[in-house]
Each structure stands twice: as C-alpha cells, then as structure tokens.
Scaffold this motif. Structure first.
Motif, short mmCIF file in Angstrom:
data_model
loop_
_atom_site.label_atom_id
_atom_site.label_comp_id
_atom_site.label_asym_id
_atom_site.label_seq_id
_atom_site.Cartn_x
_atom_site.Cartn_y
_atom_site.Cartn_z
N ASN A 192 -2.45 9.04 2.44
CA ASN A 192 -2.05 8.86 3.83
C ASN A 192 -0.51 8.85 3.93
O ASN A 192 0.14 7.97 3.36
CB ASN A 192 -2.61 7.55 4.38
N PRO A 193 0.10 9.79 4.64
CA PRO A 193 1.57 9.86 4.71
C PRO A 193 2.18 8.84 5.68
O PRO A 193 3.40 8.65 5.70
CB PRO A 193 1.84 11.28 5.19
N PHE A 194 1.34 8.17 6.46
CA PHE A 194 1.85 7.23 7.47
C PHE A 194 1.91 5.82 6.87
O PHE A 194 0.91 5.10 6.82
CB PHE A 194 0.96 7.26 8.71
N LYS A 195 3.11 5.44 6.44
CA LYS A 195 3.28 4.20 5.69
C LYS A 195 2.92 2.96 6.51
O LYS A 195 2.36 2.00 5.99
CB LYS A 195 4.72 4.09 5.19
N LYS A 196 3.22 2.98 7.80
CA LYS A 196 2.91 1.82 8.63
C LYS A 196 1.40 1.60 8.71
O LYS A 196 0.92 0.47 8.69
CB LYS A 196 3.49 1.98 10.02
N MET A 197 0.66 2.69 8.78
CA MET A 197 -0.80 2.60 8.82
C MET A 197 -1.34 2.04 7.50
O MET A 197 -2.23 1.19 7.48
CB MET A 197 -1.41 3.97 9.10
N VAL A 198 -0.74 2.50 6.40
CA VAL A 198 -1.16 2.03 5.09
C VAL A 198 -0.86 0.55 4.93
O VAL A 198 -1.69 -0.23 4.45
CB VAL A 198 -0.47 2.84 3.97
N GLU A 199 0.34 0.14 5.35
CA GLU A 199 0.73 -1.26 5.22
C GLU A 199 -0.15 -2.18 6.06
O GLU A 199 -0.49 -3.29 5.64
CB GLU A 199 2.20 -1.44 5.61
N LYS A 200 -0.52 -1.72 7.24
CA LYS A 200 -1.40 -2.51 8.09
C LYS A 200 -2.75 -2.72 7.42
O LYS A 200 -3.31 -3.82 7.44
CB LYS A 200 -1.59 -1.83 9.45
N ARG A 201 -3.28 -1.66 6.81
CA ARG A 201 -4.54 -1.78 6.11
C ARG A 201 -4.41 -2.67 4.87
O ARG A 201 -5.28 -3.47 4.57
CB ARG A 201 -5.07 -0.39 5.70
N ASN A 202 -3.27 -2.52 4.16
CA ASN A 202 -3.06 -3.34 2.97
C ASN A 202 -3.06 -4.83 3.29
O ASN A 202 -3.54 -5.65 2.50
CB ASN A 202 -1.72 -2.97 2.31
N ASP A 203 -2.50 -5.18 4.43
CA ASP A 203 -2.44 -6.58 4.82
C ASP A 203 -3.83 -7.19 4.90
O ASP A 203 -4.03 -8.35 4.52
CB ASP A 203 -1.73 -6.72 6.17
N LEU A 204 -4.79 -6.39 5.34
CA LEU A 204 -6.17 -6.86 5.43
C LEU A 204 -6.91 -6.66 4.11
O LEU A 204 -7.46 -7.62 3.55
CB LEU A 204 -6.91 -6.13 6.55
N PHE A 205 -6.90 -5.44 3.59
CA PHE A 205 -7.68 -5.12 2.39
C PHE A 205 -7.26 -5.95 1.19
O PHE A 205 -8.09 -6.43 0.43
CB PHE A 205 -7.53 -3.62 2.08
N GLU A 206 -5.95 -6.14 1.02
CA GLU A 206 -5.45 -6.93 -0.10
C GLU A 206 -5.25 -8.40 0.26
O GLU A 206 -4.64 -9.15 -0.50
CB GLU A 206 -4.13 -6.33 -0.60
N LEU A 207 -5.75 -8.80 1.42
CA LEU A 207 -5.73 -10.20 1.87
C LEU A 207 -4.31 -10.78 1.82
O LEU A 207 -4.12 -11.96 1.55
CB LEU A 207 -6.68 -11.04 1.02
N ARG A 208 -3.32 -9.96 2.14
CA ARG A 208 -1.93 -10.42 2.09
C ARG A 208 -1.66 -11.51 3.10
O ARG A 208 -0.81 -12.39 2.89
CB ARG A 208 -0.99 -9.24 2.32
N PHE A 209 -2.38 -11.46 4.20
CA PHE A 209 -2.15 -12.43 5.28
C PHE A 209 -2.47 -13.85 4.86
O PHE A 209 -2.06 -14.81 5.52
CB PHE A 209 -2.99 -12.05 6.51
N THR A 210 -3.19 -14.02 3.75
CA THR A 210 -3.56 -15.37 3.30
C THR A 210 -2.40 -16.10 2.64
O THR A 210 -2.42 -17.34 2.51
CB THR A 210 -4.72 -15.31 2.29
N GLY A 211 -1.41 -15.36 2.18
CA GLY A 211 -0.30 -15.98 1.46
C GLY A 211 -0.56 -16.21 -0.02
O GLY A 211 0.34 -16.64 -0.75
N TYR A 212 -1.78 -15.97 -0.44
CA TYR A 212 -2.15 -16.14 -1.85
C TYR A 212 -1.78 -17.54 -2.36
O TYR A 212 -1.38 -17.72 -3.51
CB TYR A 212 -1.44 -15.08 -2.72
#
Length: 278
Positions: free
Chosen positions: A147-167
C-alpha cells in the motif's frame, strides 16, 4: 514447588555466534534446577556444534532444514517425553536479564488458563517493538506491504498492532510474536505442535489461534522485558518474501480469507476486553 522441568529450543541457521551466545546464555541463567536447551541446527554444516559447552544443552544437526516450526517440533517432542512443564520458543537474536523467565513462570503457575505468554519486546536501543497483533486479514499480511498510502497504513497499524494500548498493561492478545513464546506443554498436548505445512512466518499465528480455539489465553506481560535484534528478513530478500507469501496463502487457505467469522469474533472480543480496562 517440587521438580519442574523447563525446556527451551532455538532453531539455528548460519547464525552470528556472538548474538547466538547471548541468547543461549540468557536462557541458561535461569535459576530452576531442571532445565534443557535444545539447539536445532538447520544449517548445511555443523559448525555451531560446539558453540556452548554445558550439560544442559542438547545439539541436534538437522541439515534437511524442514523449517522453523518443524525444527522446534523436534525439540518439543523430546521435551514432552522428558516431562517438561513449560517450553520457551526462543529466537537466536533475543537476549534478556536474569529473572525474566522466573517471573513469567510464576505468572503461568498462578493462571492455568494461559497457553502462551510473551513479555515486552525492545530493540537493543530500548525502543519498543510492536509485536502484539490482532488475528490478521489478507490486507494485514499482504496488502499493507504494497500500500503506497502511508497514512492509511499507519491508521491500520494503530489498530492491528494494538499501538493504541500503549503496551503498558497485561492483556490478552490473539497473535503474539514467535521470537519468544513461553508455552504450557499440557496445552500443546491438547492442540498439537507447530503446523509443519508452514515453512516459516505465520506458524506462531496459527499456534496462537489454535490455543484460543481450545479455550486458552495468549497473554502479553509487559512487567518484564527482553531485547530482540529483529531484522525483517522478508522485507530484504525476495526469497524470504516468497516464503512469507506462501505461508500467508497456506494460513488463509486453512482459516479463511475474507469470510472468516471466527477471526472477526475473536478480534472483536479482544478489543472489547482491552477497551473495558482503560
């Protein structure tokens, strides 16, 4: 606590000796008296045979190189015969301080519904690695990379990689990295070992999913941490990219591509639990 055998396995393939010795030393620092470390060497030659002189280390040369999961299965079958209670799947590029495995073991002893546990994983410079993930969709494993659209990838990463949890909290995670999988042997006796149809990449996802299907928890435990050099080989080599694609196709053929109701339910339940503990 009585006699409790703790085992581990590292699958080798032409490894850097200095990095590998750090991984071996990390495990052998464990304070439990009954431990076994299997070195399953998938390299063409046995040059690493004498890398570590310790009676607790069992070296097995396996030049047919059947893959990552198949290599660990050799060790797991032996560990089960030896009566191991917990088994650590350890990458050769991981190292950690004393006490990490002891604390994880204590947590497993107190929470018998956990089948797999992973600590916080850091780069050697202490930056966090985002290795907690939801069960993947085809987009997560294939589409994101192209996917060449980095903002779209980052938005998905925040959810898929559970980044929003803060780990920063203990949480159930359906897909934990294969670099450090601390497994309950009795759970493996119930669900089976790694699926050897997957040569490399994705075998940990498949195992985590089978644990969840059997009613076990797969848990992220950030109160202790490890270090992982972590080089994305599949992003640097077309050969490894091809292997990764083949593994993804195998995985989705097994569990479902776009119409995987169980995946949606598991991910939805995980997110519900995480959000309810904010």
């Amino acid at each position: 606590m009585g006699k409790m055998i703790i085992s581990s396995s590292i699958v080798l393939y032409k490894n850097n000796e200095t990095v590998l010795k750090a991984a071996i030393s990390s495990f052998l620092k464990i304070t439990f008296p009954d431990v076994i470390l299997y070195l399953i060497d998938n390299s063409p030659t046995d040059e690493l045979r004498d890398i570590f002189d310790d009676s607790r280390v069992i070296y097995i040369h396996n030049p047919s190189n059947p893959g990552f999961g198949a290599g660990h299965n050799i060790a797991l079958k032996s560990a089960i015969q030896q009566g191991s209670k917990y088994h650590l799947i350890l990458n050769p590029d991981v190292y950690y301080a004393e006490g990490v495995l002891e604390e994880l073991t204590d947590y497993l002893e107190k929470n018998t519904d956990i089948g797999n546990i992973m600590p916080k994983v850091l780069y050697p410079n202490n930056e966090i690695q985002r290795l907690c993930k939801l069960l993947p969709t085809p987009y997560d494993w294939i589409g994101r990379r192209f996917n060449p659209f980095k903002k779209m990838v980052e938005k998905r990463n925040d959810l898929f990689e559970l980044r929003f949890t803060g780990y920063d909290r203990i949480m159930d995670v359906p897909y934990l990295s294969g670099c450090f999988m601390y497994l309950r042997i009795s759970a493996l006796n119930e669900i089976g070992l790694f699926d050897e149809g997957i040569f490399m990449y994705g075998e940990e996802t498949d195992l985590c999913r089978r644990l969840i299907d059997a009613g076990y928890r797969t848990v992220f435990y950030p109160r202790v941490h490890i270090y992982h050099h972590f080089e994305k080989g599949s992003h640097k080599s077309w050969r490894l990219t091809k292997i990764g694609m083949q593994s993804a196709i195998y995985y989705f053929n097994k569990w479902g591509w776009f119409f995987d109701r169980k995946r949606r339910l598991i991910n939805k339940d995980i997110l519900r639990k995480i959000n309810s503990k904010k």
